[in-house]
Design an enzyme around this catalytic site. Structure first.
Site, mmCIF file in Angstrom:
data_model
loop_
_atom_site.group_PDB
_atom_site.id
_atom_site.type_symbol
_atom_site.label_atom_id
_atom_site.label_comp_id
_atom_site.label_asym_id
_atom_site.label_seq_id
_atom_site.Cartn_x
_atom_site.Cartn_y
_atom_site.Cartn_z
ATOM 1 N N SER A 249 0.835 -1.193 0.000
ATOM 2 C CA SER A 249 0.000 0.000 0.000
ATOM 3 C C SER A 249 0.864 1.235 0.000
ATOM 4 O O SER A 249 2.054 1.193 0.311
ATOM 5 C CB SER A 249 -0.943 0.006 1.202
ATOM 6 N N LYS A 250 0.256 2.334 -0.351
ATOM 7 C CA LYS A 250 0.950 3.608 -0.451
ATOM 8 C C LYS A 250 1.637 3.936 0.888
ATOM 9 O O LYS A 250 2.679 4.580 0.918
ATOM 10 C CB LYS A 250 -0.097 4.678 -0.795
#
Ligand code: GLU
Length: 479
Positions: A249-250
């Protein structure tokens, strides 16, 4: 057999997560492998707010990735519209049909009443309160303009089952499922409803998507059954993880296609790498073109376990793609990186390309690998010390002076000629050739890592600049 139809149904968020791109790729590969049709559908109804340009990000990503949809908002195949917000008018009628068929019902419960259903953790399971309303009562309340939602009517007991093509037999007790809202009070469908109606109307017979939908799928099947529609086949895909605990994920760094393009990965290499995240080809070859992926893709190779994103491996694969490039191809993709570096417009990019092709894994390494050509000054002379090659600063200094004498009247300033001349010098000095070439390479560049050997660097710099740098380094070593 019906023609295979798969779809990719992204929500326009403004970026393309690597996991979504993999879902897209598998849906594409499965369709192409089976001479089927790959459909792009934009799911923009469940979105909180409109993201400017977000749909273009989807088009651009697919284009760069080499994934060509056969149908979509920009390619009508007779099953449109392909943008959910343009389909708004259709869902309510289908929801009403589902009510008539017993698969759904109107619910007029207020927020206050729903709040009373919440357990200690604030989680509420709807208690089917409005299912018992008579037809007349429902009609009267609708006529009176009372706000309502439409909920799915899940059987209170029994189990719902299906065969997932990846996960096998899936069985969920009906009591574990909720009478989810299908149509919200504003008349808009939820994902739960829209995905079923859209997939059916678009004749999607293979639904390929993330594993987060695996356990909701029995609910969707109950709707297909209630409508009297044929259920599609399902293929759910495990998540892509950063490591054993965390999803990619970011929050933990890069997770989007664009992030990796910015870092200097080639779209082809990214696509190739993500194809392997959760699917193993039968052969040993891992560098696979889109055509090869289509040819080799098979459901048996898809893994149920989460896959771990290994950037080092993607980097290696990217390097393999670069090695396979011609000078022209490399210059084309590398130009923005050359232009960003200190060599902009000062060097022949083609000459640099020849040196860099075998030596860079990702394009963003380029500036640091060529900057020394324009940037040369004080550097740390401990670099010259090399135990294994028995080089001390003193030996480096002595040999550099000998090199200078050897080359001052030498005019044939090419890699080959210089190499020959300096090999001769090493022999004359009765030292190992590395004791000549390594100090020269460092003296000419001032950096430890260079895109080529000493004489290649000398050719690139030209005689005048090479001699200037040699003098500078000799002075530096004398200090
Ligand atoms: N819009 C959904 C998503 O982006 C699609 C899920 C599906 O493929 O059904 O997760």
């Amino acid at each position: 057999m019906d023609k295979v139809r798969t779809r990719f149904a992204p929500s326009p968020t403004g970026f393309m997560h690597i996991g979504n791109l993999r879902t897209c790729l598998y849906a594409y590969l499965y369709a192409k492998k089976n001479d089927g049709t790959f459909v792009l559908r934009i799911e923009d109804t469940d979105q909180e707010r409109y993201v400017e340009g977000a749909v273009d990000v989807i088009y651009n990503t697919l284009k760069k990735a080499g994934i060509n949809h056969d149908e979509g908002p920009d390619k009508d195949g007779g099953y449109g519209p392909y943008i959910q917000s343009e389909r708004k008018s259709l869902y309510l009628d289908y929801a009403k049909e589902l009510v008539d068929k017993g698969g759904a019902y109107y619910c007029f419960c207020t927020k206050e009443r729903l709040d009373t259903l919440k357990d200690g953790n604030g989680v509420a399971k709807y208690d089917k309160h409005c299912l018992s309303l008579s037809k007349e009562e429902v009609k009267a309340r609708l006529d009176a303009g009372e706000p309502y939602v439409i909920r799915q009517n899940i059987p209170a007991s029994g189990v719902s089952e299906y065969e997932d093509m990846v996960f096998g037999h899936i069985s969920v007790p009906n009591e574990d499922m909720e009478d989810n809202i299908l149509i919200k009070s504003d008349g808009m469908p939820t994902y739960n409803f829209a995905n079923v109606v859209d997939d059916h109307l678009m004749a999607i017979n293979y639904v390929i998507r993330g594993v987060e939908y695996l356990s909701s799928t029995p609910k969707y099947n109950l709707m297909y059954d209630a409508f009297g529609w044929e259920r599609p086949h399902y293929m759910h895909l495990s998540p892509i993880m950063k490591d054993a605990q965390r999803k990619l994920s970011k929050r933990y760094g890069d997770a989007n296609f664009e992030d990796f393009l910015d870092k200097g990965y080639l779209p082809k290499a990214i696509v190739n790498y993500i194809a392997l995240l959760g699917w193993s080809p039968k052969g040993n070859d891992e560098k696979l073109s889109m055509e090869q992926l289509v040819e080799q893709f098979d459901v048996d190779g898809i893994s149920k376990s989460p896959s771990i994103f290994d950037e080092a491996k993607m980097r290696w694969l990217n390097g393999e793609y670069i090695k396979a490039m011609s000078v022209d191809e490399f210059v084309e993709v590398a130009k923005p990186y050359f232009d960003k570096s200190k060599v902009k417009d000062k060097y022949d990019y083609r000459a640099l390309a020849k040196l860099l092709i075998p030596r860079v894994e990702i394009l963003s390494e380029i500036p640091e690998k060529v900057n020394f050509l324009e940037e040369f000054g004080e550097y740390d002379t401990t670099m010259f010390e090399h135990k294994k090659m028995k080089i001390t600063k003193e030996i480096a200094l002595t040999n550099l002076k000998a090199i200078k004498d050897e080359l001052k009247d030498f005019e044939n300033w090419t890699d080959e000629a210089l190499k020959e001349r300096l090999s001769g010098l090493a022999e004359k000095l009765a030292c190992k050739s590395g004791q000549v070439f390594l100090p020269l390479r460092l003296a000419l560049t001032g950096v430890a890592s260079t895109p080529g050997g000493a004489t290649e660097m000398a050719e690139l710099l030209g005689k005048q600049e090479s001699m200037r740098r040699l003098d500078f380094s000799i002075e530096l070593l004398r200090k």
